[in-house]
Design a protein around this motif. Structure first.
Motif, PDB file in Angstrom:
ATOM      1  N   VAL A 168       2.110  -4.643 -14.717  1.00  0.00           N
ATOM      2  CA  VAL A 168       2.613  -4.682 -13.287  1.00  0.00           C
ATOM      3  C   VAL A 168       2.350  -3.157 -12.609  1.00  0.00           C
ATOM      4  CG1 VAL A 168       4.478  -6.174 -13.748  1.00  0.00           C
ATOM      5  CG2 VAL A 168       5.124  -3.773 -14.280  1.00  0.00           C
ATOM      6  N   ALA A 169       1.487  -2.337 -12.937  1.00  0.00           N
ATOM      7  CA  ALA A 169       1.249  -1.026 -12.553  1.00  0.00           C
ATOM      8  C   ALA A 169       0.386  -1.563 -11.089  1.00  0.00           C
ATOM      9  CB  ALA A 169       0.205  -0.256 -13.567  1.00  0.00           C
ATOM     10  N   VAL A 170       1.072  -1.141 -10.113  1.00  0.00           N
ATOM     11  CA  VAL A 170       0.376  -1.371  -8.905  1.00  0.00           C
ATOM     12  C   VAL A 170       0.300  -0.128  -8.313  1.00  0.00           C
ATOM     13  CG1 VAL A 170       0.555  -2.538  -6.628  1.00  0.00           C
ATOM     14  CG2 VAL A 170       1.115  -3.871  -8.754  1.00  0.00           C
ATOM     15  N   SER A 171      -0.890   0.077  -7.488  1.00  0.00           N
ATOM     16  CA  SER A 171      -1.076   1.395  -6.981  1.00  0.00           C
ATOM     17  C   SER A 171      -0.114   1.432  -5.690  1.00  0.00           C
ATOM     18  CB  SER A 171      -2.370   1.525  -6.242  1.00  0.00           C
ATOM     19  OG  SER A 171      -2.626   2.410  -5.629  1.00  0.00           O
ATOM     20  N   GLY A 172       0.427   2.631  -5.667  1.00  0.00           N
ATOM     21  CA  GLY A 172       1.694   3.009  -4.459  1.00  0.00           C
ATOM     22  C   GLY A 172       2.963   2.789  -4.660  1.00  0.00           C
ATOM     23  N   ARG A 173       3.277   1.925  -5.859  1.00  0.00           N
ATOM     24  CA  ARG A 173       4.364   1.329  -6.314  1.00  0.00           C
ATOM     25  C   ARG A 173       4.816   1.903  -7.724  1.00  0.00           C
ATOM     26  NH1 ARG A 173       5.013  -4.836  -7.746  1.00  0.00           N
ATOM     27  NH2 ARG A 173       4.276  -3.952  -9.714  1.00  0.00           N
TER      28      ARG A 173
ATOM     29  N   VAL B 218       9.877   1.190  -5.819  1.00  0.00           N
ATOM     30  CA  VAL B 218       9.948   2.363  -5.028  1.00  0.00           C
ATOM     31  C   VAL B 218       8.662   2.523  -4.466  1.00  0.00           C
ATOM     32  CG1 VAL B 218      10.272   4.963  -5.073  1.00  0.00           C
ATOM     33  CG2 VAL B 218      11.955   3.534  -6.468  1.00  0.00           C
ATOM     34  N   ALA B 219       8.473   2.810  -3.303  1.00  0.00           N
ATOM     35  CA  ALA B 219       7.143   3.175  -2.574  1.00  0.00           C
ATOM     36  C   ALA B 219       7.007   4.269  -2.588  1.00  0.00           C
ATOM     37  CB  ALA B 219       7.530   2.511  -0.851  1.00  0.00           C
ATOM     38  N   LEU B 220       5.987   4.733  -3.125  1.00  0.00           N
ATOM     39  CA  LEU B 220       5.590   6.096  -3.362  1.00  0.00           C
ATOM     40  C   LEU B 220       5.485   7.035  -2.133  1.00  0.00           C
ATOM     41  CD1 LEU B 220       3.784   6.098  -6.672  1.00  0.00           C
ATOM     42  CD2 LEU B 220       6.126   6.602  -6.398  1.00  0.00           C
ATOM     43  N   GLU B 221       4.715   6.242  -1.362  1.00  0.00           N
ATOM     44  CA  GLU B 221       4.636   7.004   0.169  1.00  0.00           C
ATOM     45  C   GLU B 221       5.363   7.482   1.023  1.00  0.00           C
ATOM     46  OE1 GLU B 221       2.316   8.866   3.061  1.00  0.00           O
ATOM     47  OE2 GLU B 221       1.364   8.115   1.083  1.00  0.00           O
ATOM     48  N   HIS B 222       6.555   6.348   0.797  1.00  0.00           N
ATOM     49  CA  HIS B 222       7.747   6.743   1.586  1.00  0.00           C
ATOM     50  C   HIS B 222       8.467   8.071   0.960  1.00  0.00           C
ATOM     51  CE1 HIS B 222      11.969   6.050   3.401  1.00  0.00           C
ATOM     52  NE2 HIS B 222      12.246   6.316   2.116  1.00  0.00           N
ATOM     53  N   VAL B 223       8.590   8.142  -0.432  1.00  0.00           N
ATOM     54  CA  VAL B 223       9.129   9.334  -0.836  1.00  0.00           C
ATOM     55  C   VAL B 223       8.457  10.690  -0.521  1.00  0.00           C
ATOM     56  CG1 VAL B 223       9.719  10.431  -3.012  1.00  0.00           C
ATOM     57  CG2 VAL B 223       9.969   7.995  -2.940  1.00  0.00           C
ATOM     58  N   HIS B 224       6.855  10.288  -0.590  1.00  0.00           N
ATOM     59  CA  HIS B 224       6.129  11.563  -0.239  1.00  0.00           C
ATOM     60  C   HIS B 224       6.369  12.081   1.325  1.00  0.00           C
ATOM     61  CE1 HIS B 224       2.706  13.534   1.211  1.00  0.00           C
ATOM     62  NE2 HIS B 224       2.473  14.123   0.284  1.00  0.00           N
TER      63      HIS B 224
ATOM     64  N   GLU C 181       0.818  -1.159  -0.013  1.00  0.00           N
ATOM     65  CA  GLU C 181       0.001  -0.089  -0.167  1.00  0.00           C
ATOM     66  C   GLU C 181       0.847   1.175   0.136  1.00  0.00           C
ATOM     67  OE1 GLU C 181      -2.816  -0.435   3.353  1.00  0.00           O
ATOM     68  OE2 GLU C 181      -3.939  -2.026   2.183  1.00  0.00           O
ATOM     69  N   GLY C 182       1.777   1.234  -0.772  1.00  0.00           N
ATOM     70  CA  GLY C 182       2.672   2.463  -0.964  1.00  0.00           C
ATOM     71  C   GLY C 182       3.701   2.539  -0.038  1.00  0.00           C
ATOM     72  N   ARG C 183       3.970   1.786   0.914  1.00  0.00           N
ATOM     73  CA  ARG C 183       4.949   1.956   2.073  1.00  0.00           C
ATOM     74  C   ARG C 183       5.699   0.624   2.103  1.00  0.00           C
ATOM     75  NH1 ARG C 183       1.920   4.579   7.149  1.00  0.00           N
ATOM     76  NH2 ARG C 183       0.711   6.410   5.938  1.00  0.00           N
ATOM     77  N   TYR C 184       7.079   1.034   2.624  1.00  0.00           N
ATOM     78  CA  TYR C 184       8.154  -0.156   2.843  1.00  0.00           C
ATOM     79  C   TYR C 184       7.521  -0.936   4.060  1.00  0.00           C
ATOM     80  CZ  TYR C 184      10.951   1.980  -0.537  1.00  0.00           C
ATOM     81  OH  TYR C 184      11.477   2.605  -1.862  1.00  0.00           O
ATOM     82  N   ARG C 185       7.543  -2.154   3.753  1.00  0.00           N
ATOM     83  CA  ARG C 185       7.516  -3.077   5.219  1.00  0.00           C
ATOM     84  C   ARG C 185       8.438  -4.206   5.070  1.00  0.00           C
ATOM     85  NH1 ARG C 185       1.418  -5.086   6.004  1.00  0.00           N
ATOM     86  NH2 ARG C 185       2.475  -5.831   7.639  1.00  0.00           N
ATOM     87  N   LEU C 186       8.618  -4.784   6.206  1.00  0.00           N
ATOM     88  CA  LEU C 186       9.585  -5.716   6.100  1.00  0.00           C
ATOM     89  C   LEU C 186       8.912  -6.958   5.791  1.00  0.00           C
ATOM     90  CD1 LEU C 186      11.485  -5.489   9.611  1.00  0.00           C
ATOM     91  CD2 LEU C 186      12.525  -5.250   7.204  1.00  0.00           C
ATOM     92  N   LEU C 187       9.766  -7.923   4.768  1.00  0.00           N
ATOM     93  CA  LEU C 187       8.912  -8.857   3.978  1.00  0.00           C
ATOM     94  C   LEU C 187      10.275 -10.116   4.396  1.00  0.00           C
ATOM     95  CD1 LEU C 187       7.117 -10.135   2.208  1.00  0.00           C
ATOM     96  CD2 LEU C 187       8.476 -10.072   0.375  1.00  0.00           C
ATOM     97  N   VAL C 188       9.834 -11.112   5.227  1.00  0.00           N
ATOM     98  CA  VAL C 188      10.559 -12.100   5.641  1.00  0.00           C
ATOM     99  C   VAL C 188      10.445 -13.528   5.016  1.00  0.00           C
ATOM    100  CG1 VAL C 188      11.075 -11.142   8.033  1.00  0.00           C
ATOM    101  CG2 VAL C 188       9.336 -12.909   7.651  1.00  0.00           C
ATOM    102  N   THR C 189      11.542 -14.290   4.680  1.00  0.00           N
ATOM    103  CA  THR C 189      11.238 -15.428   4.087  1.00  0.00           C
ATOM    104  C   THR C 189      11.672 -16.658   4.908  1.00  0.00           C
ATOM    105  OG1 THR C 189      11.385 -14.270   1.928  1.00  0.00           O
ATOM    106  CG2 THR C 189      12.114 -16.704   2.025  1.00  0.00           C
ATOM    107  N   HIS C 190      11.125 -17.693   4.852  1.00  0.00           N
ATOM    108  CA  HIS C 190      11.342 -18.760   5.641  1.00  0.00           C
ATOM    109  C   HIS C 190      11.133 -19.932   4.864  1.00  0.00           C
ATOM    110  CE1 HIS C 190       7.202 -19.132   6.722  1.00  0.00           C
ATOM    111  NE2 HIS C 190       7.114 -17.930   7.020  1.00  0.00           N
TER     112      HIS C 190
END
Length: 433
Positions: free
Chosen positions: A338-343, A351-357, A117-126
């Motif tokens: 691959v057009a996704v809202s907020g990215r 790039v997370a657009l909300e982070h840049v904003h 949703e336009g913000r960076y979040r931690l994504l973990v893989t296991h």
């Protein structure tokens, strides 16, 4: 999480074996020269002894394009920690805002920055660790191969490709910075068998040094994998002309799931070994072949990813980043968008657009701002921003410097339009006239 594998022991055992079997062979080559498997093993072991505090905790690491960064990654694994590669710009600020410990029962071996949703979040893989050769072999890497990586190592693709080639027993050549001239020099000098590039890099190579130089520098290459952003038809035609159909492959996937591989001029991509792909309609139900909908994927080998602080997903859960496409009657995936809202995808970087904003809006002289992505022939997209300010001393040069200190290069708006509202007195005077 049920089914969690003892990845720490597996990684340590593989590193021990490689140090014994390939002792003096180069594990990595960077601008300082080669680092052997024995040296990697010793340095990672030595550093891990001082990392008891990071067991089962995320360890933020500022990514660098050198072998020493990957030594830090292996040291973190040997200490039982979870490496979190971060970009050089803004890394400390990001690290302070992110959780450091996964939930009970969650045993991830990697964390990266994902976008939600336009913000960076931690994504973990296991689940299946990178020491298992399945994915590396599916992408065309070889145990005796040499992979050339020229993209920043905080990005999920280059990071994974590098560690998987090392754990397979091959060599990783790390390009210190990507320019067409530097890349051509490294490729010609080290004769890689496998290379990864994003379409932006490929276009710059062809346009700046030319097809002939690229073909000569990459004469040793068995497989060129490109990914991370759509490849325009004209660029794909140039690729086919230089490398031929059997040597190039388009990989589609995400930090959250494995994906498909499209070899040469084939129509659509085939799921790699261990990956499953489906298309779902607006109601979330699977769609029939040929229907455009949301691309979803899951692992058939126990690999799973999720955002923190959310808990582990149930086994067999499907995942999506919102991309659109269809699967044909033969099971091949065809991407539609691959057009996704907020990215925005800028030069192959999400790039997370909300982070840049948020970074721009935090400037004390900015009253209001917008950030948007616009098409670009080389980078796919670039960012632009409209900034409203009442500060007479704020200039675009100062704003560009502000962004350069806080944002990675793909996140920085290439155009900053300053808007200064007219003073009330001037407006009233203009109306009176």
């Amino acid at each position: 999480m049920s089914g969690t594998r003892p990845w720490r022991h597996e990684l340590a055992a593989v590193l021990d074996r490689l140090a014994a079997d390939r002792r003096d062979a180069p594990a990595m080559i960077d601008s300082a020269g080669p680092l052997t498997f024995n040296e990697l093993h010793q340095r990672a072991r030595d550093r891990s002894r001082n990392l008891d505090h990071c067991c089962r905790r995320l360890r933020p690491l500022t990514a660098r394009s050198d072998a020493d960064f990957l030594v830090d990654v292996f040291a973190t694994w040997l200490a039982g920690g979870i490496p979190l590669p971060l970009p050089a710009h803004g890394a400390s600020e990001l690290a302070r805002t992110l959780p450091r410990t996964p939930g009970a029962g969650c045993e991830p071996w990697k964390a990266v920055l994902g976008i939600d949703e336009g913000r960076y979040r931690l994504l973990v893989t296991h689940g299946e660790p990178p020491s298992v050769p399945r994915k590396a072999l599916a992408l065309g890497m070889r145990p005796d191969g040499c992979a050339l990586i020229s993209s920043p190592l905080h990005l999920n693709g280059p990071f994974e490709f590098a560690v998987r080639q090392i754990l397979l027993g091959g060599t990783v050549v790390i390009c210190p910075v990507f320019t067409p001239e530097v890349w051509a020099t490294y490729a010609d000098r080290h004769r890689p068998s496998w290379i990864f590039l994003v379409p932006t890099q490929l276009r710059r190579l062809f346009d700046d040094v030319g097809e002939t130089v690229v073909a000569q520098a990459a004469a040793s290459v068995d497989r060129l994998v490109y990914s991370s952003q759509p490849c325009p038809p004209d660029l794909r035609a140039r690729l086919l002309a230089v490398f031929g159909a059997e040597r190039i492959a388009e990989y589609y996937g995400s930090a959250g799931y494995d994906g498909t591989l499209r070899i040469g001029d084939a129509a659509g991509g085939v799921p790699i070994n261990g990956a499953e792909i489906r298309i779902c309609g607006p109601d979330g139900a699977p769609a029939p072949a040929g229907t455009v909908g949301t691309v979803e994927a899951r692992s058939g080998v126990g690999l799973a990813s999720h955002f923190l602080p959310e808990g582990c997903p149930p086994p067999g859960a499907w995942h999506t980043v919102g991309d659109q496409g269809h699967v044909d009657s033969t099971g091949r995936l065809h991407l539609a968008s691959v057009a996704v809202s907020g990215r925005a995808i800028v030069g192959g970087v999400n790039v997370a657009l909300e982070h840049v904003h948020a970074v721009l809006a935090a400037h004390p002289a900015i009253d209001y701002c917008t950030v948007s992505a616009v098409p670009d022939t080389v980078y796919g997209h670039r960012l632009i921003s409209e900034v409203q300010t009442r500060a007479p001393t704020l200039t675009t040069e100062k704003l560009h410097a502000y962004c350069a200190a806080r944002l990675a290069a793909p996140e920085r708006p290439v155009r900053l339009d300053l808007i200064r509202p007219s003073p009330p007195e001037a407006t009233a005077h203009a109306v009176d006239l």
